[in-house]
Every structure is written in structure tokens, then in C-alpha cells.
Design a protein around this motif. Structure first.
Motif, PDB file in Angstrom:
ATOM      1  N   LEU B 137       0.727  -1.232   0.008  1.00 55.77           N
ATOM      2  CA  LEU B 137       0.069   0.098   0.230  1.00 55.77           C
ATOM      3  C   LEU B 137       0.811   1.320  -0.024  1.00 55.77           C
ATOM      4  O   LEU B 137       0.636   2.122  -0.478  1.00 55.77           O
ATOM      5  N   ASN B 138       2.278   1.237   0.544  1.00 56.81           N
ATOM      6  CA  ASN B 138       2.811   2.327   0.711  1.00 56.81           C
ATOM      7  C   ASN B 138       3.308   2.900  -0.644  1.00 56.81           C
ATOM      8  O   ASN B 138       3.494   4.090  -0.885  1.00 56.81           O
ATOM      9  N   PHE B 139       3.220   2.187  -1.639  1.00 55.78           N
ATOM     10  CA  PHE B 139       3.462   2.493  -3.252  1.00 55.78           C
ATOM     11  C   PHE B 139       2.215   3.445  -3.523  1.00 55.78           C
ATOM     12  O   PHE B 139       2.548   4.260  -4.451  1.00 55.78           O
ATOM     13  N   LEU B 140       1.206   3.176  -2.911  1.00 53.49           N
ATOM     14  CA  LEU B 140       0.130   4.101  -3.459  1.00 53.49           C
ATOM     15  C   LEU B 140      -0.307   5.123  -2.894  1.00 53.49           C
ATOM     16  O   LEU B 140      -1.293   5.861  -3.225  1.00 53.49           O
ATOM     17  N   VAL B 141       0.319   5.762  -1.986  1.00 53.57           N
ATOM     18  CA  VAL B 141       0.005   6.880  -1.019  1.00 53.57           C
ATOM     19  C   VAL B 141       1.031   7.729  -1.082  1.00 53.57           C
ATOM     20  O   VAL B 141       2.222   7.484  -1.324  1.00 53.57           O
ATOM     21  N   VAL B 142       0.575   8.929  -1.193  1.00 55.37           N
ATOM     22  CA  VAL B 142       1.822  10.123  -1.331  1.00 55.37           C
ATOM     23  C   VAL B 142       2.606  10.395   0.194  1.00 55.37           C
ATOM     24  O   VAL B 142       1.796  10.330   1.395  1.00 55.37           O
ATOM     25  N   HIS B 143       3.861  10.421   0.369  1.00 57.23           N
ATOM     26  CA  HIS B 143       4.513  10.477   1.466  1.00 57.23           C
ATOM     27  C   HIS B 143       5.147  11.789   1.548  1.00 57.23           C
ATOM     28  O   HIS B 143       5.222  12.546   0.639  1.00 57.23           O
ATOM     29  N   GLN B 144       5.695  11.949   2.878  1.00 62.71           N
ATOM     30  CA  GLN B 144       6.211  13.314   3.170  1.00 62.71           C
ATOM     31  C   GLN B 144       7.445  13.684   2.427  1.00 62.71           C
ATOM     32  O   GLN B 144       7.625  14.750   1.899  1.00 62.71           O
ATOM     33  N   GLN B 145       8.182  12.437   1.879  1.00 63.30           N
ATOM     34  CA  GLN B 145       9.458  12.651   1.284  1.00 63.30           C
ATOM     35  C   GLN B 145       9.113  13.103  -0.149  1.00 63.30           C
ATOM     36  O   GLN B 145       9.895  13.538  -0.907  1.00 63.30           O
ATOM     37  N   ASP B 146       7.839  12.692  -0.605  1.00 61.69           N
ATOM     38  CA  ASP B 146       7.691  13.139  -2.005  1.00 61.69           C
ATOM     39  C   ASP B 146       7.282  14.499  -2.138  1.00 61.69           C
ATOM     40  O   ASP B 146       7.595  15.023  -3.177  1.00 61.69           O
ATOM     41  N   ILE B 147       6.510  14.947  -0.919  1.00 67.60           N
ATOM     42  CA  ILE B 147       6.148  16.526  -1.207  1.00 67.60           C
ATOM     43  C   ILE B 147       7.529  17.355  -0.940  1.00 67.60           C
ATOM     44  O   ILE B 147       7.744  18.143  -1.516  1.00 67.60           O
ATOM     45  N   ARG B 148       8.392  16.583   0.052  1.00 68.43           N
ATOM     46  CA  ARG B 148       9.719  17.131   0.164  1.00 68.43           C
ATOM     47  C   ARG B 148      10.736  17.302  -0.912  1.00 68.43           C
ATOM     48  O   ARG B 148      11.273  18.382  -1.325  1.00 68.43           O
ATOM     49  N   SER B 149      10.421  16.274  -1.797  1.00 68.79           N
ATOM     50  CA  SER B 149      11.476  16.232  -3.166  1.00 68.79           C
ATOM     51  C   SER B 149      10.870  17.319  -4.014  1.00 68.79           C
ATOM     52  O   SER B 149      11.763  17.928  -4.710  1.00 68.79           O
ATOM     53  N   VAL B 150       9.533  17.563  -4.127  1.00 61.40           N
ATOM     54  CA  VAL B 150       9.125  18.415  -5.088  1.00 61.40           C
ATOM     55  C   VAL B 150       9.579  19.962  -4.534  1.00 61.40           C
ATOM     56  O   VAL B 150      10.119  20.758  -5.272  1.00 61.40           O
ATOM     57  N   VAL B 151       9.389  20.236  -3.163  1.00 65.32           N
ATOM     58  CA  VAL B 151       9.872  21.546  -2.563  1.00 65.32           C
ATOM     59  C   VAL B 151      11.240  21.633  -2.985  1.00 65.32           C
ATOM     60  O   VAL B 151      11.616  22.788  -3.306  1.00 65.32           O
ATOM     61  N   ASN B 152      11.928  20.608  -2.612  1.00 63.16           N
ATOM     62  CA  ASN B 152      13.551  20.880  -2.680  1.00 63.16           C
ATOM     63  C   ASN B 152      13.902  21.206  -4.236  1.00 63.16           C
ATOM     64  O   ASN B 152      14.764  22.004  -4.434  1.00 63.16           O
ATOM     65  N   ALA B 153      13.231  20.353  -5.246  1.00 58.95           N
ATOM     66  CA  ALA B 153      13.439  20.497  -6.557  1.00 58.95           C
ATOM     67  C   ALA B 153      13.401  21.953  -6.751  1.00 58.95           C
ATOM     68  O   ALA B 153      14.111  22.691  -7.536  1.00 58.95           O
ATOM     69  N   MET B 154      12.140  22.545  -6.614  1.00 58.30           N
ATOM     70  CA  MET B 154      11.732  24.063  -6.697  1.00 58.30           C
ATOM     71  C   MET B 154      12.743  24.800  -6.118  1.00 58.30           C
ATOM     72  O   MET B 154      13.101  25.797  -6.757  1.00 58.30           O
ATOM     73  N   TRP B 155      13.188  24.584  -4.909  1.00 54.39           N
ATOM     74  CA  TRP B 155      14.289  25.461  -4.472  1.00 54.39           C
ATOM     75  C   TRP B 155      15.655  25.565  -5.154  1.00 54.39           C
ATOM     76  O   TRP B 155      16.095  26.492  -5.372  1.00 54.39           O
ATOM     77  N   LYS B 156      15.820  24.317  -5.578  1.00 55.56           N
ATOM     78  CA  LYS B 156      17.036  24.193  -6.266  1.00 55.56           C
ATOM     79  C   LYS B 156      16.988  24.855  -7.623  1.00 55.56           C
ATOM     80  O   LYS B 156      18.028  25.552  -8.017  1.00 55.56           O
ATOM     81  N   ALA B 157      15.911  25.130  -8.206  1.00 58.61           N
ATOM     82  CA  ALA B 157      15.601  25.681  -9.376  1.00 58.61           C
ATOM     83  C   ALA B 157      15.641  27.301  -8.969  1.00 58.61           C
ATOM     84  O   ALA B 157      15.574  28.141  -9.802  1.00 58.61           O
ATOM     85  N   GLY B 158      15.705  27.598  -7.680  1.00 61.44           N
ATOM     86  CA  GLY B 158      15.803  29.148  -7.451  1.00 61.44           C
ATOM     87  C   GLY B 158      14.214  29.662  -7.616  1.00 61.44           C
ATOM     88  O   GLY B 158      14.310  31.069  -7.562  1.00 61.44           O
ATOM     89  N   ALA B 159      13.391  29.009  -6.943  1.00 65.18           N
ATOM     90  CA  ALA B 159      12.282  29.427  -6.787  1.00 65.18           C
ATOM     91  C   ALA B 159      12.282  30.623  -5.770  1.00 65.18           C
ATOM     92  O   ALA B 159      12.918  30.596  -4.590  1.00 65.18           O
ATOM     93  N   ILE B 160      11.475  31.682  -5.912  1.00 68.79           N
ATOM     94  CA  ILE B 160      11.296  32.811  -5.308  1.00 68.79           C
ATOM     95  C   ILE B 160      10.614  32.579  -3.939  1.00 68.79           C
ATOM     96  O   ILE B 160      10.889  32.995  -2.935  1.00 68.79           O
ATOM     97  N   ALA B 161       9.370  31.777  -4.239  1.00 71.31           N
ATOM     98  CA  ALA B 161       8.523  31.453  -2.935  1.00 71.31           C
ATOM     99  C   ALA B 161       7.842  30.335  -3.263  1.00 71.31           C
ATOM    100  O   ALA B 161       7.676  29.843  -4.345  1.00 71.31           O
ATOM    101  N   VAL B 162       7.807  29.231  -2.191  1.00 70.50           N
ATOM    102  CA  VAL B 162       7.254  27.946  -2.378  1.00 70.50           C
ATOM    103  C   VAL B 162       6.055  27.994  -1.487  1.00 70.50           C
ATOM    104  O   VAL B 162       6.141  28.389  -0.261  1.00 70.50           O
TER     105      VAL B 162
END
Lengths: 174, 257
Positions: B137-162
Motif C-alpha cells: 500500500l505504501n506505493f499507492l499513497v503520497v508520503h512526506q518525502q514526495d512532497i519534500r522532493s518537490v519542494v527541494n527541486a523547486m528551491w534548487k531551481a531558484g524558486a522565489i517562494a514556495v
């Protein structure tokens, strides 16, 4: 009487003059005691701050250098820092690595082992073999008996001998 | 051996000491003119206390003078706080800090930002997949680390605000997971999770595209047996509100003895 004290005031160096001349020596001894540049700078600086606070007394001492050495050794051994400095602050720069002495230092035979001595033994070694003080002078610096200096030095040398001894054995086996 | 060792010690200690590059003497408390005076540091606590008393006295006097007026409500925190109290204006130290506060307010997420950007929406797999799956079941739900990965990728891209769920995320923000909810600043949110970034769209897309964790996530989103939710939208205008949580990190300290 008044004249005499005025004369004295003129002859004695100001704190700033004295500190500037004493700094290199103070720093070198501090490094031998503390073992890293950052800690050496802290230790030497704290010693100067303490000397500044009691400058009246220090400047009138027969040997200001001995006075400062005593302050510094005690600061080092007690490891106590002024309260305001004991808190840790966030900085932008990472600390220098503990073992990061220059490559030259690693090649020395005994110096790396001096670093692993307990503070009092290390202080005795530095005072005796770097500052070249007599047992009596070391006793005055550490505020203890000459007998105590002798036994501390003996234990330190024994520990150093054991350290290089075990090192030599490792070498033989390898 | 004994004498030899003592000679070696003496030689090595001198060698180490002589090779040192002695740093310049640190500047000590202002002592240049007053040779034997106690250091300034020793006087700081009494000076601070005296300054506090003076400030309290002035405030007290002002309060007395205004006694006849209706009490004024306290100014709201936030934007008003950036107006320097008059006493600071004369003090170069105070001005310096004030400028620093103004400079850091934006990067610290204290200023709302609006602009073009990207929104990624992460959601759990559809109900029918979850109920019929043979996968963990763990494959089928969103985890905190998925959200973090998105946030971190955005910051890496120089996001002004997230933002996550419309809430501004700053460097000290926590994104944690509790059961099937994700906690942001103490508030639980359930899926789908909307992560938005204000910033250069090309850089944001490139960073999200190349993030290895997100690549795996997208593969799983494309796999019909998992089909976890992934959606990416370019948006002409995203508004990120100012961060309202606490900025400082509290830390613990070891117990002595």
C-alpha cells in the motif's frame, strides 16, 4: 612618593603595547596547549582579556610574562570560559577539522601523542619542554608543589613512551 | 631513551610552534586610550540596565502626558514593525540592524510574492486501485518525502517562494507525516497536495524533470497498477502569502551532571 608612582606609570608599558609584543609568543604556547588554531586564538585572547581586566596588577608584577602564562595555563586546564562565550553560535563557516594539523605535524614522532594527554600533563610538558621552565617555576605556574610537577611529568612521559612503544610494535607486525 | 625522548619533545614542540602562522592579534575591547581601566565588557550589563531604565522612564513620561487621551490600540505586528522606532534612527548600530532586517525579510519569506510559476499536485492512487492492489500500500499513497522532493527541486531551481496547500514554506518549515495526513506548521492536511512555486518556469520544470526521486514517482504514476497521482501545471500567476509561523529554531541543551 607621588613622583615615584608617576615615574612608574611612565615607565610601565601600556596594555596595548605589552599585548602586541606578547601576542605571538602567547599564541604559540596556546597552540601547543589547545592543539587547534581556533582554540589557540580563543585561549590567547581570553588570556589577554583577563590580563586587561587586572592590568594594574599585571603591569606591576616582576614578570608580566610569567603572570600571563599562569593565567593562560589555568584557563586551559580549568577549561572554563567566560559565560558569555560558552554558548554556541551558528556560523557560516564550518569549523576546521580537529585532526587537520598540517601534514608536517602528522609526521612528528611525539607531538601527535602530546595531544592525547590529559590537560594537566600536557600543560606540564609544554611548560617544561617548550617554555623551558624549571620544576619550581612550573609549580608556581600551576600553583602546586614541585613534587606534584615531578609526578605529573613522570606520568606524562610514561604515557608518551607507551604511545610510541605501541606504535612501534604495530609497525613491526605490519 | 629518557634523555633522548626529552630532546625529541623539546625539538618537536619548538618545531610546531615555530612553524605556526600567527594570526594578527584580535582587537580587544576599546582600551587604546585608557590603559588601566577595566574592560568595556565588564560595564555592559550595567549600561544595558541603565539604558532600559531610561527607556522605561521616557515611556512612563509619555504615558503620563497622554493620560488625557483615549488609550490607543497597540500597532499591529508585521509591516508596522519595520518602521524603526525614533531612538534607533540616531544609532548607526541600530540602523545597520534595521537595514539587515529589511534586506532579509524577503528571503526569509516574510513578504508575500506573486508571479508566474509552477504547481505540482500529488495525490494518492484512485480508490479502485487501492482496493484491488497486490502491491504494498505504501506505493499507492503520497508520503512526506514526495512532497519534500518537490519542494527541494523547486528551491534548487531558484524558486522565489514556495507554498504547500497555499501555505508559505520557509527554510525552517517542517513537512511531516502523521498517519495519512501531512502536517504543516502543526496543521494536518490530507491529499491531494498542491505544491506551488513562484519563479522562472523553465528552471522549475528542468529541476523537477531531473530530480531522481521525482523520476521514480512519475514512473509509478504512469504505471497503471500504481497510478499514484501526478499533475503539473504552468500558471501565469501564483500568490504566495507571507510565512506566519515562527522563524527561530529552538534547540535543546544537554543536562549537566
Amino acid at each position: 612618593m607621588v613622583v615615584a608612582s608617576q615615574r612608574h606609570a611612565q615607565d610601565a608599558p601600556t596594555f596595548e603595547e605589552y599585548a602586541a609584543s606578547a601576542w605571538p609568543r602567547l599564541y604559540r604556547t596556546a597552540y601547543l596547549l589547545a592543539g587547534s588554531h581556533a582554540d589557540a586564538e580563543d585561549l590567547a585572547q581570553q588570556t589577554l582579556v583577563q590580563a586587561f581586566r587586572t592590568w594594574d596588577k599585571v603591569s606591576r608584577a616582576d614578570h608580566p610574562a610569567a603572570y600571563l602564562r599562569r593565567m593562560m595555563t589555568n584557563l586551559y586546564i580549568s577549561g572554563r570560559r567566560p559565560k558569555s562565550r560558552r554558548f554556541e553560535l551558528l556560523t557560516d563557516t564550518p569549523p576546521e577539522p580537529r585532526t587537520g594539523g598540517s601534514g608536517h605535524e602528522d609526521r612528528l614522532e611525539l607531538w601527535p601523542h602530546v595531544a592525547s594527554l590529559p590537560p594537566r600533563q600536557r600543560a606540564v610538558i609544554v611548560l617544561r619542554y617548550y617554555e623551558q621552565l624549571s620544576e619550581r617555576e612550573i609549580a608556581e605556574t600551576l600553583d602546586c608543589s614541585t613534587g606534584n610537577v615531578k609526578s605529573t611529568a613522570h606520568r606524562a612521559l610514561k604515557a608518551l613512551r607507551a604511545a610510541i612503544g605501541s606504535h612501534a610494535h604495530e609497525g613491526e607486525e605490519a | 631513551m629518557g634523555i633522548e625522548m626529552e630532546e625529541t619533545l623539546s625539538r618537536e614542540l619548538h618545531e610546531v610552534a615555530d612553524r605556526l602562522a600567527v594570526p594578527p592579534m584580535p582587537s580587544l575591547p576599546s582600551h587604546a586610550s585608557n590603559g588601566g581601566q577595566p574592560s568595556r565588557r565588564a560595564w555592559e550589563p550595567p549600561l544595558v540596565a541603565a539604558a532600559t531604565i531610561v527607556v522605561l522612564a521616557v515611556v512612563g513620561l509619555l504615558a503620563l502626558q497622554e493620560g488625557g487621551h483615549d488609550p490607543q490600540p497597540a500597532p499591529p505586528p508585521g509591516p508596522a514593525a519595520s518602521q524603526a522606532p525614533p531612538s534607533r534612527a540616531d544609532d548607526p548600530e541600530g540602523q545597520r540592524h534595521q537595514r539587515r532586517i529589511e534586506r532579509l525579510q524577503d528571503p526569509a519569506g516574510q513578504v508575500p510574492r506573486t508571479g508566474p510559476g509552477v504547481t505540482v499536485t500529488l495525490s494518492d492512487a484512485p480508490e479502485e486501485v487501492i482496493s484491488s492492489t497486490t502491491h504494498d500500500l505504501n506505493f499507492l499513497v503520497v508520503h512526506q518525502q514526495d512532497i519534500r522532493s518537490v519542494v527541494n527541486a523547486m528551491w534548487k531551481a531558484g524558486a522565489i517562494a514556495v507554498t504547500v496547500q497555499g501555505q508559505r514554506v520557509v527554510s525552517t518549515a517542517e513537512i511531516t507525516c502523521e498517519g495519512n495526513a501531512v502536517i504543516l506548521q502543526g496543521m494536518p492536511y490530507s491529499q491531494p497536495y498542491r505544491v506551488s512555486a513562484v519563479g522562472d518556469q523553465d528552471s522549475l520544470l528542468a529541476a523537477i524533470d531531473s530530480d531522481p526521486d521525482l523520476k521514480v514517482y512519475r514512473q509509478q504514476a504512469a504505471d497503471p497498477e500504481i497510478s499514484i497521482g501526478w499533475d503539473l501545471q504552468l500558471e501565469p500567476s501564483i500568490t504566495a502569502p507571507a510565512y506566519e509561523g515562527q522563524l527561530d529554531l529552538n534547540d535543546g541543551e544537554p543536562r549537566r551532571g
